[in-house]
Enzyme design. Structure first.
Site, PDB file in Angstrom:
ATOM      1  N   GLY A 200      34.234  28.519  39.338  1.00 58.77           N
ATOM      2  CA  GLY A 200      32.956  29.223  39.356  1.00 58.77           C
ATOM      3  C   GLY A 200      33.063  30.526  40.139  1.00 58.77           C
ATOM      4  O   GLY A 200      32.129  30.949  40.817  1.00 58.77           O
TER       5      GLY A 200
ATOM      6  N   GLY B  44      30.452  33.587  39.921  1.00 60.54           N
ATOM      7  CA  GLY B  44      29.061  33.453  40.347  1.00 60.54           C
ATOM      8  C   GLY B  44      28.745  34.222  41.618  1.00 60.54           C
ATOM      9  O   GLY B  44      29.589  34.931  42.176  1.00 60.54           O
TER      10      GLY B  44
ATOM     11  N   ASP C 263      36.821  30.436  35.924  1.00 57.24           N
ATOM     12  CA  ASP C 263      35.449  30.319  35.453  1.00 57.24           C
ATOM     13  C   ASP C 263      35.487  29.951  33.976  1.00 57.24           C
ATOM     14  O   ASP C 263      36.520  30.068  33.320  1.00 57.24           O
ATOM     15  CB  ASP C 263      34.695  31.644  35.650  1.00 57.24           C
ATOM     16  CG  ASP C 263      33.205  31.432  35.907  1.00 57.24           C
ATOM     17  OD1 ASP C 263      32.551  30.780  35.066  1.00 57.24           O
ATOM     18  OD2 ASP C 263      32.699  31.901  36.941  1.00 57.24           O
TER      19      ASP C 263
ATOM     20  N   ASP D 189      37.529  24.719  32.739  1.00 60.91           N
ATOM     21  CA  ASP D 189      36.296  23.961  32.538  1.00 60.91           C
ATOM     22  C   ASP D 189      36.322  22.761  33.477  1.00 60.91           C
ATOM     23  O   ASP D 189      37.085  21.818  33.281  1.00 60.91           O
ATOM     24  CB  ASP D 189      36.201  23.495  31.080  1.00 60.91           C
ATOM     25  CG  ASP D 189      34.926  22.699  30.801  1.00 60.91           C
ATOM     26  OD1 ASP D 189      34.119  22.519  31.736  1.00 60.91           O
ATOM     27  OD2 ASP D 189      34.745  22.256  29.646  1.00 60.91           O
TER      28      ASP D 189
ATOM     29  N   TYR E 112      18.050  19.913  40.637  1.00 63.14           N
ATOM     30  CA  TYR E 112      19.099  20.568  41.437  1.00 63.14           C
ATOM     31  C   TYR E 112      19.226  19.861  42.790  1.00 63.14           C
ATOM     32  O   TYR E 112      20.320  19.485  43.213  1.00 63.14           O
ATOM     33  CB  TYR E 112      18.744  22.045  41.621  1.00 63.14           C
ATOM     34  CG  TYR E 112      19.736  22.836  42.438  1.00 63.14           C
ATOM     35  CD1 TYR E 112      21.056  22.973  42.028  1.00 63.14           C
ATOM     36  CD2 TYR E 112      19.352  23.474  43.616  1.00 63.14           C
ATOM     37  CE1 TYR E 112      21.968  23.712  42.768  1.00 63.14           C
ATOM     38  CE2 TYR E 112      20.250  24.215  44.363  1.00 63.14           C
ATOM     39  CZ  TYR E 112      21.560  24.330  43.937  1.00 63.14           C
ATOM     40  OH  TYR E 112      22.451  25.065  44.677  1.00 63.14           O
TER      41      TYR E 112
ATOM     42  N   LYS F 166      22.354  17.618  44.148  1.00 62.21           N
ATOM     43  CA  LYS F 166      23.061  18.021  45.365  1.00 62.21           C
ATOM     44  C   LYS F 166      23.076  16.894  46.402  1.00 62.21           C
ATOM     45  O   LYS F 166      24.077  16.668  47.082  1.00 62.21           O
ATOM     46  CB  LYS F 166      22.434  19.288  45.960  1.00 62.21           C
ATOM     47  CG  LYS F 166      22.789  20.570  45.203  1.00 62.21           C
ATOM     48  CD  LYS F 166      24.269  20.880  45.286  1.00 62.21           C
ATOM     49  CE  LYS F 166      24.656  22.147  44.570  1.00 62.21           C
ATOM     50  NZ  LYS F 166      26.125  22.361  44.532  1.00 62.21           N
TER      51      LYS F 166
END
Length: 315
Positions: free
Chosen positions: A12, A15, A38, A56, A146, A150
């Site tokens: 990632g 980002g 990414d 991925d 979210y 988390k």
């Protein structure tokens, strides 16, 4: 600490946090030892600064092959579906946010990696958590997918540490504000967009009420906190769920007033949408005394210093 034999994979990397963390880690460990990855094309800010791979994190076998081939010793897993986007597609958000951390924890166990970093968020807290100086350990009843994912991820991190000895480290990030990357679909992202609009149009339509206080942090502090946590000796890390992390709290009205000191004709209008309810479910300020006591965390930027730096860099 020997930095020469660490090989770091950042998942990632394109980002909001990933771009700046990649650049910072390349300065420390050498560009060839920090592999950005990414699903999307390489972020232009990373082009030419070091190796980039398409990875991925949902594909455990593919990810594990990359770890073996590149002789990876540490993984920073930053890929996630954020709060506002997650509410529009909760099952997809749960699937991505859970499967990626489980894949990375399993690979860390099987390949005996030295360290894992995985970000949590203030979104784990809900309406029943204390609003002011929300402590490290308290009532945790998240109301967004979210936040739910988390909090579940924090439990998995602690489980893998206790059961398998995986050295996984985590921070509960507040809203992160940066001039280098665009807003990524989070509820705190108004505090990035407002600077862009102030310079472009001198007006901003805010999706939160004027007195909505949220915990925030300038990205420079967020990156430094992440690296300081990861470089702290193992015996100083007492918490393998996730550390509370704080710098400042402000409202849209306060950040607008700070911007007006630099751009006097800037105007803000309030048009709260579905994100208002998300913001109201979170604490207004965070108590991070454990991070300060155990590994020496201390923020450098307040609202005035951040506003000046944002406007200077965006110009």
């Amino acid at each position: 600490m020997s930095t020469k034999n660490e090989r770091i994979l950042i998942i990632g990397a394109g980002g909001q946090i990933g771009v700046e963390l990649t650049l910072a880690l390349r300065n420390i460990y050498g560009k060839e030892n920090v592999i950005a990855s990414d699903l999307k094309a390489e972020n232009p800010l990373l082009t030419g600064t070091g190796p980039f791979l398409h990875v991925d994190a949902m594909d455990k076998n593919g990810l594990q092959q990359t770890v073996q081939k590149e002789k990876i010793t540490q993984i920073y897993l930053l890929a996630a579906v954020l709060s506002a986007v997650g509410e529009k597609n909760p099952l997809m958000a749960w699937g991505v946010n859970m499967q990626t951390i489980l894949n990375v924890l399993e690979i860390a166990r099987e390949e005996q990696l030295t360290k894992i970093f995985w970000p949590s968020s203030i979104a784990i807290f809900g309406a029943t958590s204390p609003k002011q100086n929300c402590p490290q350990q308290t009532i945790v009843e998240p109301t967004t997918i979210y936040g739910i994912s988390k909090y579940a991820g924090e439990s998995w991190c602690e489980y893998y540490y206790e059961k398998y000895g995986v050295d996984v480290r985590s921070l509960r990030y507040p809203g992160l504000i940066s001039y280098k990357s665009a807003p990524g679909g989070g509820t705190t992202d108004y505090a990035i967009d407002i600077f862009h609009q102030a310079l472009k149009t001198k007006t901003y339509d805010c999706f939160l009420d004027e007195d909505t206080y949220l915990p925030m942090m300038y990205m420079d502090d967020g990156i430094r906190a992440t690296i300081e946590l990861m470089e702290a000796p193992a015996e100083k890390i007492k918490n393998h769920r996730s550390y509370n992390l704080a710098a400042m709290s402000f409202s849209p009205k306060e950040i607008a007033a700070e911007i007006q000191k630099h751009i006097p004709d800037f105007r803000i209008h309030y048009k709260p949408d579905f994100r208002q309810a998300i913001a109201e479910s979170w604490p207004q300020s965070i108590d991070d005394k454990e991070a300060r006591a155990e590994w020496g965390w201390k923020p450098e930027f307040d609202l005035a210093k951040m506003t000046e730096d944002m406007l200077k860099n965006l110009k």
